[in-house]
Design a protein around this motif. Sequence first.
Motif, PDB file in Angstrom:
ATOM      1  N   GLU A   1     -16.667  57.186 -31.558  1.00 23.35           N
ATOM      2  CA  GLU A   1     -17.618  56.733 -30.533  1.00 23.35           C
ATOM      3  C   GLU A   1     -17.342  55.290 -30.104  1.00 23.35           C
ATOM      4  O   GLU A   1     -17.357  54.964 -28.929  1.00 23.35           O
ATOM      5  CB  GLU A   1     -19.045  56.837 -31.093  1.00 23.35           C
ATOM      6  CG  GLU A   1     -20.118  56.527 -30.072  1.00 23.35           C
ATOM      7  CD  GLU A   1     -21.510  56.588 -30.688  1.00 23.35           C
ATOM      8  OE1 GLU A   1     -21.674  57.270 -31.722  1.00 23.35           O
ATOM      9  OE2 GLU A   1     -22.415  55.940 -30.132  1.00 23.35           O
ATOM     10  N   TYR A   2     -17.056  54.428 -31.074  1.00 23.24           N
ATOM     11  CA  TYR A   2     -16.962  53.009 -30.735  1.00 23.24           C
ATOM     12  C   TYR A   2     -15.557  52.500 -30.464  1.00 23.24           C
ATOM     13  O   TYR A   2     -15.379  51.483 -29.828  1.00 23.24           O
ATOM     14  CB  TYR A   2     -17.601  52.156 -31.841  1.00 23.24           C
ATOM     15  CG  TYR A   2     -19.092  52.203 -31.791  1.00 23.24           C
ATOM     16  CD1 TYR A   2     -19.792  51.444 -30.846  1.00 23.24           C
ATOM     17  CD2 TYR A   2     -19.812  53.035 -32.637  1.00 23.24           C
ATOM     18  CE1 TYR A   2     -21.164  51.502 -30.781  1.00 23.24           C
ATOM     19  CE2 TYR A   2     -21.178  53.102 -32.574  1.00 23.24           C
ATOM     20  CZ  TYR A   2     -21.865  52.334 -31.642  1.00 23.24           C
ATOM     21  OH  TYR A   2     -23.218  52.394 -31.567  1.00 23.24           O
ATOM     22  N   ILE A   3     -14.533  53.172 -31.025  1.00 24.87           N
ATOM     23  CA  ILE A   3     -13.189  52.627 -30.810  1.00 24.87           C
ATOM     24  C   ILE A   3     -12.320  53.528 -29.940  1.00 24.87           C
ATOM     25  O   ILE A   3     -11.651  53.063 -29.038  1.00 24.87           O
ATOM     26  CB  ILE A   3     -12.472  52.370 -32.158  1.00 24.87           C
ATOM     27  CG1 ILE A   3     -13.340  51.495 -33.060  1.00 24.87           C
ATOM     28  CG2 ILE A   3     -11.132  51.670 -31.907  1.00 24.87           C
ATOM     29  CD1 ILE A   3     -12.656  51.067 -34.328  1.00 24.87           C
ATOM     30  N   TRP A   4     -12.349  54.821 -30.205  1.00 24.31           N
ATOM     31  CA  TRP A   4     -11.416  55.704 -29.508  1.00 24.31           C
ATOM     32  C   TRP A   4     -12.179  56.727 -28.681  1.00 24.31           C
ATOM     33  O   TRP A   4     -11.876  57.918 -28.728  1.00 24.31           O
ATOM     34  CB  TRP A   4     -10.489  56.403 -30.497  1.00 24.31           C
ATOM     35  CG  TRP A   4      -9.792  55.468 -31.428  1.00 24.31           C
ATOM     36  CD1 TRP A   4      -9.986  55.363 -32.766  1.00 24.31           C
ATOM     37  CD2 TRP A   4      -8.785  54.499 -31.098  1.00 24.31           C
ATOM     38  NE1 TRP A   4      -9.162  54.399 -33.288  1.00 24.31           N
ATOM     39  CE2 TRP A   4      -8.420  53.849 -32.291  1.00 24.31           C
ATOM     40  CE3 TRP A   4      -8.161  54.106 -29.898  1.00 24.31           C
ATOM     41  CZ2 TRP A   4      -7.450  52.836 -32.338  1.00 24.31           C
ATOM     42  CZ3 TRP A   4      -7.203  53.104 -29.948  1.00 24.31           C
ATOM     43  CH2 TRP A   4      -6.862  52.481 -31.144  1.00 24.31           C
ATOM     44  N   ASN A   5     -13.149  56.275 -27.944  1.00 22.78           N
ATOM     45  CA  ASN A   5     -13.972  57.188 -27.176  1.00 22.78           C
ATOM     46  C   ASN A   5     -13.120  58.072 -26.269  1.00 22.78           C
ATOM     47  O   ASN A   5     -12.255  57.586 -25.553  1.00 22.78           O
ATOM     48  CB  ASN A   5     -14.969  56.387 -26.328  1.00 22.78           C
ATOM     49  CG  ASN A   5     -16.256  57.144 -26.191  1.00 22.78           C
ATOM     50  OD1 ASN A   5     -16.271  58.373 -26.304  1.00 22.78           O
ATOM     51  ND2 ASN A   5     -17.343  56.435 -25.967  1.00 22.78           N
ATOM     52  N   GLY A   6     -13.390  59.378 -26.342  1.00 22.47           N
ATOM     53  CA  GLY A   6     -12.663  60.301 -25.466  1.00 22.47           C
ATOM     54  C   GLY A   6     -11.447  60.915 -26.110  1.00 22.47           C
ATOM     55  O   GLY A   6     -10.867  61.855 -25.591  1.00 22.47           O
ATOM     56  N   PHE A   7     -11.052  60.416 -27.272  1.00 26.12           N
ATOM     57  CA  PHE A   7      -9.879  60.995 -27.929  1.00 26.12           C
ATOM     58  C   PHE A   7     -10.266  62.278 -28.645  1.00 26.12           C
ATOM     59  O   PHE A   7     -11.237  62.309 -29.396  1.00 26.12           O
ATOM     60  CB  PHE A   7      -9.279  60.008 -28.927  1.00 26.12           C
ATOM     61  CG  PHE A   7      -8.160  60.597 -29.749  1.00 26.12           C
ATOM     62  CD1 PHE A   7      -6.936  60.907 -29.162  1.00 26.12           C
ATOM     63  CD2 PHE A   7      -8.327  60.851 -31.100  1.00 26.12           C
ATOM     64  CE1 PHE A   7      -5.914  61.457 -29.912  1.00 26.12           C
ATOM     65  CE2 PHE A   7      -7.306  61.410 -31.859  1.00 26.12           C
ATOM     66  CZ  PHE A   7      -6.098  61.707 -31.265  1.00 26.12           C
ATOM     67  N   GLU A   8      -9.499  63.328 -28.384  1.00 22.24           N
ATOM     68  CA  GLU A   8      -9.769  64.580 -29.071  1.00 22.24           C
ATOM     69  C   GLU A   8      -8.651  64.890 -30.049  1.00 22.24           C
ATOM     70  O   GLU A   8      -7.473  64.788 -29.711  1.00 22.24           O
ATOM     71  CB  GLU A   8      -9.880  65.723 -28.063  1.00 22.24           C
ATOM     72  CG  GLU A   8     -11.301  65.900 -27.561  1.00 22.24           C
ATOM     73  CD  GLU A   8     -11.356  66.959 -26.488  1.00 22.24           C
ATOM     74  OE1 GLU A   8     -10.934  68.098 -26.770  1.00 22.24           O
ATOM     75  OE2 GLU A   8     -11.806  66.634 -25.371  1.00 22.24           O
ATOM     76  N   ALA A   9      -9.045  65.265 -31.258  1.00 16.38           N
ATOM     77  CA  ALA A   9      -8.042  65.564 -32.279  1.00 16.38           C
ATOM     78  C   ALA A   9      -7.284  66.820 -31.915  1.00 16.38           C
ATOM     79  O   ALA A   9      -7.874  67.815 -31.493  1.00 16.38           O
ATOM     80  CB  ALA A   9      -8.708  65.738 -33.633  1.00 16.38           C
ATOM     81  N   MET A  10      -5.969  66.775 -32.042  1.00 15.63           N
ATOM     82  CA  MET A  10      -5.145  67.978 -31.818  1.00 15.63           C
ATOM     83  C   MET A  10      -3.808  67.717 -32.480  1.00 15.63           C
ATOM     84  O   MET A  10      -3.530  66.609 -32.949  1.00 15.63           O
ATOM     85  CB  MET A  10      -4.954  68.188 -30.326  1.00 15.63           C
ATOM     86  CG  MET A  10      -4.351  66.948 -29.705  1.00 15.63           C
ATOM     87  SD  MET A  10      -4.167  67.077 -27.962  1.00 15.63           S
ATOM     88  CE  MET A  10      -3.919  65.368 -27.522  1.00 15.63           C
ATOM     89  N   TRP A  11      -3.002  68.724 -32.553  1.00 13.16           N
ATOM     90  CA  TRP A  11      -1.652  68.541 -33.071  1.00 13.16           C
ATOM     91  C   TRP A  11      -0.693  69.322 -32.223  1.00 13.16           C
ATOM     92  O   TRP A  11      -1.007  70.463 -31.897  1.00 13.16           O
ATOM     93  CB  TRP A  11      -1.543  69.001 -34.538  1.00 13.16           C
ATOM     94  CG  TRP A  11      -0.236  68.593 -35.119  1.00 13.16           C
ATOM     95  CD1 TRP A  11       0.867  69.387 -35.261  1.00 13.16           C
ATOM     96  CD2 TRP A  11       0.118  67.302 -35.580  1.00 13.16           C
ATOM     97  NE1 TRP A  11       1.892  68.661 -35.790  1.00 13.16           N
ATOM     98  CE2 TRP A  11       1.465  67.384 -35.994  1.00 13.16           C
ATOM     99  CE3 TRP A  11      -0.549  66.075 -35.669  1.00 13.16           C
ATOM    100  CZ2 TRP A  11       2.153  66.274 -36.493  1.00 13.16           C
ATOM    101  CZ3 TRP A  11       0.142  64.992 -36.177  1.00 13.16           C
ATOM    102  CH2 TRP A  11       1.477  65.101 -36.592  1.00 13.16           C
ATOM    103  N   PRO A  12       0.423  68.739 -31.793  1.00 15.32           N
ATOM    104  CA  PRO A  12       0.861  67.367 -32.080  1.00 15.32           C
ATOM    105  C   PRO A  12       0.086  66.323 -31.273  1.00 15.32           C
ATOM    106  O   PRO A  12      -0.528  66.658 -30.268  1.00 15.32           O
ATOM    107  CB  PRO A  12       2.321  67.374 -31.663  1.00 15.32           C
ATOM    108  CG  PRO A  12       2.419  68.445 -30.642  1.00 15.32           C
ATOM    109  CD  PRO A  12       1.409  69.472 -31.002  1.00 15.32           C
ATOM    110  N   THR A  13       0.176  65.091 -31.713  1.00 15.87           N
ATOM    111  CA  THR A  13      -0.472  64.012 -30.977  1.00 15.87           C
ATOM    112  C   THR A  13       0.317  62.729 -31.136  1.00 15.87           C
ATOM    113  O   THR A  13       1.028  62.561 -32.124  1.00 15.87           O
ATOM    114  CB  THR A  13      -1.907  63.781 -31.491  1.00 15.87           C
ATOM    115  OG1 THR A  13      -2.495  62.707 -30.763  1.00 15.87           O
ATOM    116  CG2 THR A  13      -1.899  63.382 -32.968  1.00 15.87           C
ATOM    117  N   ASN A  14       0.217  61.866 -30.142  1.00 14.19           N
ATOM    118  CA  ASN A  14       0.767  60.528 -30.335  1.00 14.19           C
ATOM    119  C   ASN A  14      -0.365  59.513 -30.459  1.00 14.19           C
ATOM    120  O   ASN A  14      -0.223  58.336 -30.186  1.00 14.19           O
ATOM    121  CB  ASN A  14       1.755  60.132 -29.234  1.00 14.19           C
ATOM    122  CG  ASN A  14       1.156  60.270 -27.854  1.00 14.19           C
ATOM    123  OD1 ASN A  14       0.039  60.764 -27.710  1.00 14.19           O
ATOM    124  ND2 ASN A  14       1.879  59.836 -26.846  1.00 14.19           N
TER     125      ASN A  14
END
Lengths: 287, 526, 376
Positions: A123-136
Amino acid sequence: MSSENAYYVPHDAKWPIIGSIGLMLFFCGFSAQLNNTPSASIVTMIGFLVLVYMMFGWFGEVIDESESGAYKSSEDASFRVGMIWFIFSEVMFFAAFFGALFYIRNFSVPWLGGDGSGAITNEYIWNGFEAMWPTNGPGEVGGQYEKMGAWGLPAINTLLLLSSGVTLTWAHWGLIANKRKQLIFGLILTVVLGIVFVGLQALEYSHGYHDLNLTMGTGVYGSTFYMLTGFHGFHVTVGAIMLTVMLVRSIKGHFTPENHFAFEATAWYWHFVDVVWLGLFVFVYWL
Amino acid sequence: MATVTDSLDDHHDHGPAKGLMRWVTTTNHKDIGTLYLIFALVMFMVGGAMAMVIRLELFQPGLQFVDPGFFNQMTTVHALVMIFGGVMPAFVGLANWMLPIMIGGPDMALPRMNNWSFWILPFAFAMLLGTFFMDGGAPAGGWTLYPPLVLQGGNGFPFMIFAIHMMGISSVMGAINVIVTILNMRAPGMTLMKMPLFVWTWFITAYLLIAVMPVLAGAVTMLLTDRFFDTTFFSAAGGGDPVLFQHIFWFFGHPEVYILILPAFGVISAIIPTFARKPLFGYSSMVYATSSIAFLSFIVWAHHMFTVGLPLQGELFFMYATMLIAVPTGVKVFNWISTMWKGSMTFETPMLFAIGFVIMFTIGGFSGLMLAIAPADFQYHDTYFVVAHFHYVLVTGAVYSIMASVYYWIPKWTGNMYSEKLGQWHFWLSTISVNVLFFPQHFLGLAGMPRRIPDYSVQFAEFNMWSSIGGFAFGLSQVFFCFIVYKTIKGGEKATDQVWEGAEGLEWTLSSPPPYHSFSTAPEIK
Amino acid sequence: MNKLKQLCAGGAALTFMSSIARADYGLNLPVGVTETSRQVYDLHMLILWVCVVIGVIVFGAMIYSMIYHRKSRGAVASQFHESMTAELVWTVIPFIILIVMAIPATTVLIDMHDSSEPDLQIKVTGYQWKWRYEYIGEDVDFFSTLDAASNEARRVGSDIDPATVDNYLLNVDKPLVIPVGKKVGFLLTASDVIHSWWVPDFGWKKDAIPGFINEAWVKVDEPGVYRGQCAELCGRDHGFMPIVVEVKSEADYATWLAEQKAGSTAEKTAVIEEIDPLELKNIGKKVYTANCVACHLQKGEGVAGIYPAITGSAIVTGDINQHVDLVMNGKPGTAMAAFKDQLSDTELAAIITYQRNSLGNKVGDAMQPIDIAALR
């Protein structure tokens, strides 16, 4: 004093100190290269050559001793146990990288994506990032990239390595049955398969760098991908060199059906490299 | 496997070669053992000198002598040198000297590789210590090498990484040699459960080494690529995690702690029965306790990381597992005391150091148990309480056991008796000073002084001064130790073969000093 | 001498711990000012006493044996060396003791992890080497650094006796302020390397990890000033980034918060004025001492290999825009932080002007706050 039963204790070993000097020159040169020290690569080169010289010398001495019958069953047992635990140490080396992959895929990436205790992080640092694999990663380090598929070259490579295991075992049968032609032919096949594997890996890397924009800098996906496959590729190369030595020795008429530890050790090593590849294929390429 | 000869020319018995090259090219387990021990002593002094700098700066509040950056280099390299250059090589040296003799074997199983295991070390440490003279100085991120801080290092960084790789190669080769020797070189009749405990503990230590040194190699390799090859293992932006490094590092690091202490258990289990004139109590339970400690060491690593924000379940698991270690460790202490019970004790220097070990190592064990309790650890973590804890375990634990073994076996090694009077002086000077040095650090930590700081608030001044005074005294005592060792090597009262009245084991059946090739005929094992 | 006596008394048996703990220096863990810290303290004392009791029994037996079973007293060694019963006893009993200790430890741990439903939340960010506090949902956001007096006294060769400095190394320019009796949630993170936020009186420390947020909470019972330090090695000035928390009554806290909000609004709407370069240089000197000296050193000479010199630096004496960019945005992967958020327009303009015209540099140009504002 019956030298029949004496455990062979060599004297005046000069190779270790040469090896140490070589190792230090090599590592110092390489470190200095990383620091952009001018002409450090010369030191690295010298160190490498010293190491190669040491290996030729040391292994040459051991081969001579072996051929002159200095080793009996007790020395043979020492070599066997030693080789087994050396391979175990290699297993643990790869375990560190597989462990890192496991942690990244199951913990750090999901947490960054807000899973479990990572909700606040997301919520506070990586808002909008969704976990998936692979990822950079949430910082999209290295920019747009494409995943390395599993069913092209990697699948072919799997077949290559698996068949090389078979050809090596076939060569071993030849050695035990004293069929020298089968031994030599089997070894040639194995070495060729190994070299083709390394070549295809190189091709795959070039594909990754040039077509997919998949580099070591492509976040954790690129990091784990190149680190794991890279160290594996390095081990295949070493294994292929070992096999080549076995091939040359076989052609020279070394080894007997009863006494061929070097061949067996190389075979163990090769099978170990094989098993690591299966792990890689499943966890790095496929899943 | 009855005799030892050089089969290529076995018409005469080999003595040592002459001159410097004897030591460079030797394949003799005793020569290599000696080299390891001397190397360890030199490194102990080098690391000790750094500790003196640290205690000097902390003598009083305010910065008087060094700048904070150099202070951090001191703490970092002090730890690396003491662990990888002091304690580990000292134990490998003891293993080299004693294992083949204790099991009635002719030599180490892989003598040439044995030579290489040692001769890598001076070069590795030349690289590590060389970083002091490079731009940016020596590594200053702590011996635990946590990223991202360690990645900010200067030109010394890659040299340190590769020095660690070399130490790892040396340790793994040494460990393989120990395992092969124990499995393959025992005299007929020397079954596993007849081996002296020192052999057992080293056997288990060697497995720990092979299992974890490669993991450390992997971890530092990832540091190297994170800094120079754009990988992001330890950076959140790329999907990695700085804490990942800590997991991998402590997966190595906790077994490493036992690598440093298990051989000590073996030494103490040899010395106490000798001077109590009574067999070791609970031999087999000692073997099982050692094995359980080794097993548990693989599943407790995250107790070094309670404050990094692990999920609750993780903290609970690692807390329980860590507390469990107290059980087998307790068994060991109880067995040692039962060995002393109803014995007929005398208190020569080795015994004094062994008793000092049992008491002070146990104090370190108690603080270890306190640190295992996660909620309390939130207070103790990264304070001087931790510093006190691991110095009790490592200095009055591991180092004391090494001192004990030197006094115990040096008559055998050199054929000369050390001066008992000087030895006792050394023990009492060390023991008083080491407690003045480390005991107040418990209070400092509890009162709130963080570790790894070059300067502190004035309320900590008094205890720091005590600690520094103890530190200087302890340092001087070890210079005195060097003198005692030197004097014993040079001469002294001749030692008998038996040396100690109550000693049992194959090493005492050989002459003092033993012949260059230990057992030319395999001894008979009762 | 009095202190020495206390020391001996405490060191000998740890018996009078709780009374001595209130002396002017501590021997024991502080009891602290929160429910959690008291629980942790009790747990600590419980384990300590368990250890002391076991120690007395074990060492007592050992010392008894050392006195009575010595050869010089004519003791003859018996030869027993095994007892299944004994082994069983000293495996099972410690195990039971451990379980007894694990139960309260588990309860406390579960409690400490419950950071749900805080009354207010503060985001704490560790920087090399200062702390930043952002009050979530309020327009309050500031940095907290080592106070000037300590900073002056701690230099090598400063000749200032630390004893003359108030709360030497434990004081900051601007403390964190929280209300009493409220559950305050902390969201801990870091901008560069790992730090660890620790106030002993609150009963815990928690690592601040770059790129991740760790949660923790306190509910303080008594108003007062509580001090702590960064606990995780974070580089050169790890020992010089204290934490000070002022716990105020609810009313005082509300007043304080209102003042802060007003202040930050005023700052935003203020007209940026042109400042005389000489004046800028003077401000710059102060800013340099507070923010740059740790690495680039007093005279700007830096440390070869890790911290480049300011004196004669190609960037400082070169294009001013590049210089501004480096100071504002930092250099990733090194200790050079982005000062954009840490310093105001005026401070940034001042530090640039100072570096270009002092410390052995004479470029002659200057930066104005208004130009910095334009770059934001």
